[in-house]
Scaffold this active site. Sequence first.
Site, PDB file in Angstrom:
ATOM      1  N   GLU A  49     -10.315   5.077 -10.627  1.00 31.22           N
ATOM      2  CA  GLU A  49      -9.668   6.478 -10.119  1.00 31.22           C
ATOM      3  C   GLU A  49      -8.267   6.645 -10.544  1.00 31.22           C
ATOM      4  O   GLU A  49      -7.832   7.999 -10.835  1.00 31.22           O
ATOM      5  CB  GLU A  49      -9.666   6.445  -8.351  1.00 31.22           C
ATOM      6  CG  GLU A  49     -10.971   6.286  -7.838  1.00 31.22           C
ATOM      7  CD  GLU A  49     -10.689   6.097  -6.396  1.00 31.22           C
ATOM      8  OE1 GLU A  49     -11.251   7.051  -5.486  1.00 31.22           O
ATOM      9  OE2 GLU A  49     -10.097   5.157  -5.990  1.00 31.22           O
ATOM     10  N   ASN A  94      -5.638   6.354   6.458  1.00 30.30           N
ATOM     11  CA  ASN A  94      -5.559   7.210   5.304  1.00 30.30           C
ATOM     12  C   ASN A  94      -7.112   7.931   5.126  1.00 30.30           C
ATOM     13  O   ASN A  94      -7.279   9.075   4.899  1.00 30.30           O
ATOM     14  CB  ASN A  94      -5.245   6.636   3.924  1.00 30.30           C
ATOM     15  CG  ASN A  94      -3.730   5.983   4.001  1.00 30.30           C
ATOM     16  OD1 ASN A  94      -2.944   6.613   4.660  1.00 30.30           O
ATOM     17  ND2 ASN A  94      -3.563   4.711   3.458  1.00 30.30           N
ATOM     18  N   GLY A  96     -12.146   6.569  -2.390  1.00 33.07           N
ATOM     19  CA  GLY A  96     -13.295   6.282  -3.441  1.00 33.07           C
ATOM     20  C   GLY A  96     -13.797   5.020  -3.343  1.00 33.07           C
ATOM     21  O   GLY A  96     -14.683   4.580  -4.045  1.00 33.07           O
ATOM     22  N   ASN A 134      -0.072  -3.055  -3.611  1.00 41.46           N
ATOM     23  CA  ASN A 134       0.618  -4.171  -4.101  1.00 41.46           C
ATOM     24  C   ASN A 134      -0.349  -5.236  -4.309  1.00 41.46           C
ATOM     25  O   ASN A 134      -0.249  -5.997  -5.282  1.00 41.46           O
ATOM     26  CB  ASN A 134       1.748  -4.635  -3.238  1.00 41.46           C
ATOM     27  CG  ASN A 134       2.727  -3.669  -3.156  1.00 41.46           C
ATOM     28  OD1 ASN A 134       3.280  -2.927  -4.181  1.00 41.46           O
ATOM     29  ND2 ASN A 134       3.281  -3.189  -1.947  1.00 41.46           N
ATOM     30  N   LYS A 194       0.820  -7.324  11.283  1.00 44.18           N
ATOM     31  CA  LYS A 194       1.836  -7.325  12.398  1.00 44.18           C
ATOM     32  C   LYS A 194       2.359  -8.720  12.626  1.00 44.18           C
ATOM     33  O   LYS A 194       2.514  -9.147  14.105  1.00 44.18           O
ATOM     34  CB  LYS A 194       1.079  -6.807  13.557  1.00 44.18           C
ATOM     35  CG  LYS A 194       0.721  -5.008  13.490  1.00 44.18           C
ATOM     36  CD  LYS A 194       1.937  -4.156  13.212  1.00 44.18           C
ATOM     37  CE  LYS A 194       1.433  -2.892  13.138  1.00 44.18           C
ATOM     38  NZ  LYS A 194       2.472  -1.905  13.074  1.00 44.18           N
TER      39      LYS A 194
END
Length: 504
Positions: free
Chosen positions: A296, A386, A390, A274, A410
């Site tokens: 990418e 994750n 790249g 986002n 958080k």
Amino acid sequence: MSSTSRILCSRLRERIMSAEQAAELISPGANVGMSGFTGAGYPKAVPAALAERIRHHNATGGKPFRINVWTGASTAPELDGALAEVDGIEMRLPFQSDPICRGRINSGTMEYVDYHLSEVSQYAWSGFLGKMDIALIEVAGIREDGSLIPSSSVGNNKTWIEQADKIILEVNAQQNAKLEGMHDIYYGTALPPNRKPIMLTHPADRIGEAYLHCPVDKVIAVVETSAADRNSPFKAPDATSRRIAEHILEFFQREIEIGRLPKELLPIQSGVGNIPNAVLEGLDAGPFKNLTAFTEVIQDGMLKMLKSGTLGVASATAFSLSPDGIREFDENIDLYRDKIILRQQDISNHPELARRLGIIAMNGLIEADLYGNVNSTHIMGSRMMNGIGGSGDFARNGYLSIFVSPSTAKDGAISSIVPMVSHVDHTEHDVKIIVTEQGLADLRGLSPRQRAHAIINNCAHPDFRERLLDYFNRACASGRGMHTPHLLDEALSWHQRYETEGRM
């Protein structure tokens, strides 16, 4: 149009079978190279059938049935999630974003190798990953000669087809037939010492072919499918994302005025999410025209820029579109097809090209420390989120490496700026700009202590700023060394405090 009408090679029409039959051809322990990059172009039917086969097998109490899964990048729940749920993956590489996969990786029940995406093909060619048994590739169609029309992502498909002993193809009728011709598959790569310069000097250059070469004799199954790519919708930019975007746009304007950037900027690379989309939206609303992208993935924001004319051309390896973005692309593909080029990821992410083109790289971070080291993969130092994707390819080799994040996470319990990162993905030597909603720190030409002041004053949240400055001042006064001052007994205490008390 039925998918059968997309299988024009008569020899391969003879190998059409069900997903369940194709799944039976994958053996336990196999190294399987699958298509897919950020939820685009991944096989949709065979992984689900394979997961069901594994579920049934493991229920019998025999030796566990697992495979090793290699992809371009992340895929979707129908692939990663389905196989992880039945504990069907022994080893995963080079990138993932699935919550079930993530849970197994962090519990130690799935091995995971996190690679720079530009290097995966070289690792495979060099034999570092072992022998590839099967390639499972989604395509948009098969031509009369057996060559393949690539799907909505290219990723590592060229390498997987070359490396695999056997190939299973999924021909997806939901992929827009007008994708044909949008791809540029380069067959000039080689291993040292036989490499040649890659003759690409502008994102719009085409240096390869529109199709994937595929030895017909290696194809053991063709499966017809009709299923859409699955990506999550992007949220509208919030106030934090917009503020980060404003800081970056103001920075670009200053760089243009100084003469360090041309008015059309330099080719843009943007990570997924986002905040990057907010930056793209800001660029589209700004004074910029004739921009280019060498990146990418094509995101929703880039489609808008291509449609408005702000962006003239976008080179990538895959789409990463929301459902609305997919509809927009399909409905206006004639507009986009001459402005988008999809390449394999060892070209889209190639260090030589990133350096030559002068990429402006914009990627996210989990945390950054006082001196500009960035952690983009691990939560509290040990838990994989994750992967590096790249970002390292572009950060190390681009003209500008910009890392962005909200200053807290958080609900304010975590500071994104910490005394020392709990894991290092991008060293201070590669990080040039850090941006939060609080401000932008330009680290170019600064010593470590100068960087610390710039990051604290410009990027840290006010709730943590004084404590960071206190830590830095006491580290400077400790007498342990003034080049990169640290208090070793406190450097990771903020992370420990969050682990025990729930707040840094």
